[in-house]
Scaffold this motif. Sequence first.
Motif, PDB file in Angstrom:
ATOM      1  N   CYS A   1      34.401  48.859  37.167  1.00 35.52           N
ATOM      2  CA  CYS A   1      34.151  47.471  37.755  1.00 35.52           C
ATOM      3  C   CYS A   1      35.259  47.051  38.904  1.00 35.52           C
ATOM      4  O   CYS A   1      35.118  46.812  39.930  1.00 35.52           O
ATOM      5  CB  CYS A   1      33.936  46.065  37.041  1.00 35.52           C
ATOM      6  SG  CYS A   1      32.447  46.166  36.160  1.00 35.52           S
ATOM      7  N   VAL A   2      36.413  47.316  38.285  1.00 36.64           N
ATOM      8  CA  VAL A   2      37.742  47.111  39.269  1.00 36.64           C
ATOM      9  C   VAL A   2      37.770  48.140  40.594  1.00 36.64           C
ATOM     10  O   VAL A   2      38.275  47.676  41.454  1.00 36.64           O
ATOM     11  CB  VAL A   2      39.218  47.336  38.307  1.00 36.64           C
ATOM     12  CG1 VAL A   2      40.043  47.245  39.149  1.00 36.64           C
ATOM     13  CG2 VAL A   2      39.400  46.369  37.415  1.00 36.64           C
ATOM     14  N   GLN A   3      37.346  49.410  40.123  1.00 36.92           N
ATOM     15  CA  GLN A   3      37.335  50.297  41.322  1.00 36.92           C
ATOM     16  C   GLN A   3      36.302  50.117  42.270  1.00 36.92           C
ATOM     17  O   GLN A   3      36.408  50.368  43.578  1.00 36.92           O
ATOM     18  CB  GLN A   3      37.146  51.810  40.972  1.00 36.92           C
ATOM     19  CG  GLN A   3      38.516  52.101  39.991  1.00 36.92           C
ATOM     20  CD  GLN A   3      38.248  53.748  39.607  1.00 36.92           C
ATOM     21  OE1 GLN A   3      37.088  53.938  39.566  1.00 36.92           O
ATOM     22  NE2 GLN A   3      39.379  54.452  39.019  1.00 36.92           N
TER      23      GLN A   3
ATOM     24  N   GLN B   1      45.212  43.580  38.458  1.00 36.33           N
ATOM     25  CA  GLN B   1      45.181  44.709  39.393  1.00 36.33           C
ATOM     26  C   GLN B   1      44.482  44.290  40.740  1.00 36.33           C
ATOM     27  O   GLN B   1      44.843  44.911  41.599  1.00 36.33           O
ATOM     28  CB  GLN B   1      44.244  45.947  38.864  1.00 36.33           C
ATOM     29  CG  GLN B   1      45.111  46.472  37.642  1.00 36.33           C
ATOM     30  CD  GLN B   1      44.216  47.506  36.704  1.00 36.33           C
ATOM     31  OE1 GLN B   1      43.007  47.606  36.896  1.00 36.33           O
ATOM     32  NE2 GLN B   1      44.830  48.274  36.147  1.00 36.33           N
ATOM     33  N   VAL B   2      43.122  43.502  40.527  1.00 40.42           N
ATOM     34  CA  VAL B   2      42.214  43.253  41.682  1.00 40.42           C
ATOM     35  C   VAL B   2      43.422  42.214  42.441  1.00 40.42           C
ATOM     36  O   VAL B   2      43.342  42.304  43.729  1.00 40.42           O
ATOM     37  CB  VAL B   2      41.249  42.415  41.129  1.00 40.42           C
ATOM     38  CG1 VAL B   2      40.503  41.782  42.173  1.00 40.42           C
ATOM     39  CG2 VAL B   2      40.189  43.514  40.452  1.00 40.42           C
TER      40      VAL B   2
ATOM     41  N   ALA C   1      42.804  43.770  34.301  1.00 40.85           N
ATOM     42  CA  ALA C   1      42.058  43.932  35.329  1.00 40.85           C
ATOM     43  C   ALA C   1      42.099  42.852  36.452  1.00 40.85           C
ATOM     44  O   ALA C   1      42.082  43.246  37.776  1.00 40.85           O
ATOM     45  CB  ALA C   1      40.628  44.042  35.080  1.00 40.85           C
TER      46      ALA C   1
ATOM     47  N   ALA D   1      45.013  52.384  38.673  1.00 38.28           N
ATOM     48  CA  ALA D   1      44.325  51.210  38.146  1.00 38.28           C
ATOM     49  C   ALA D   1      43.728  51.878  36.863  1.00 38.28           C
ATOM     50  O   ALA D   1      44.030  51.327  35.833  1.00 38.28           O
ATOM     51  CB  ALA D   1      43.145  50.768  38.953  1.00 38.28           C
TER      52      ALA D   1
END
Length: 309
Positions: free
Chosen positions: A153-155, A52-53, A49, A89
């Motif tokens: 959370c990531v999105q 990704q961010v 994650a 993601a």
Amino acid sequence: MNTKSNTVPALPVESAVTDRRYSTRPFYWSVRRELWENRSIYIAPLIVAAVQVFGFAISTIGLAERRHAVLSLDPAHQRAAIEQPYDLAAMMMIFTVFIVGVFYCLDALHGERRDRSILFWKSLPVSDFTTVLSKATIPLVVLPMISFAIVVCVQVVMLLMTSGVLIFHGMSPATTWAAFPVFQNWLVLLYGLVAIALWHSPIYGWLLLVSGWARRATFLWAVLPLLAIGIFERITFNTSHFASMLKGRLFGAGDTAFAFQPHHSVAIDSLTQLTPGRYLTTLGLWIGLVFAAASLAAAIRLRRYRGPI
């Protein structure tokens, strides 16, 4: 003069022991034990994650120019282009937790036999059934829950970053929120995680069985028999039904759980593309669940009678 006694009648010993057993919640603490001893269950998805961010933050450079170009497309292609990084993601996280689940299952029963900690755990008042079931709960329940929470959370972070960049360049962030309906996509994600976990249950059951049986090289013992069966079938009968079955078990959940539109890849544009009825009536799902249950039953028996390595 007779008076009522204030003493409380003692509970029978058996009843007291039963109440104590239920109050300790052995299954709950067995699951907690797995989380304490296997931190990769949540650390690996968190690392993915973070990557990704970070990668998305870099990709926001030039986002305003790319958004101008996207807005010149038709609505269908606009949505596909804007939604793509969020879908990637989610798919990357689903792949990550599957890999984590595979290696967790391979070590779940083998590890405690290897380091001889099984002698300590067997001395506790926790049955082999509870122990094995708690280990199966990790890939089937805990990892999908962790995956869902992290993807959400990531999105959300990605949406906020995108909105901030667009506002900074004098553009409206409404185009992102319109092309990516968050609640609908999260519902699709949750449904997909449940469908994939059930579809992969025979894989996890088989790996737990091998973990409880093999003395060493659990990965090889899990993979080589499957390869041998596929090669034997190919050489003997010139067919590949077993290999096709394995491929379907690995990647076939989406074909029954969703109705993908032609020429739209794996994008889900509407909740009408969710097909739980077709998924639940698929014979392969129930055959897999029966195989998973049989594998777990065998793993429970192996743990009961096999000692440390």
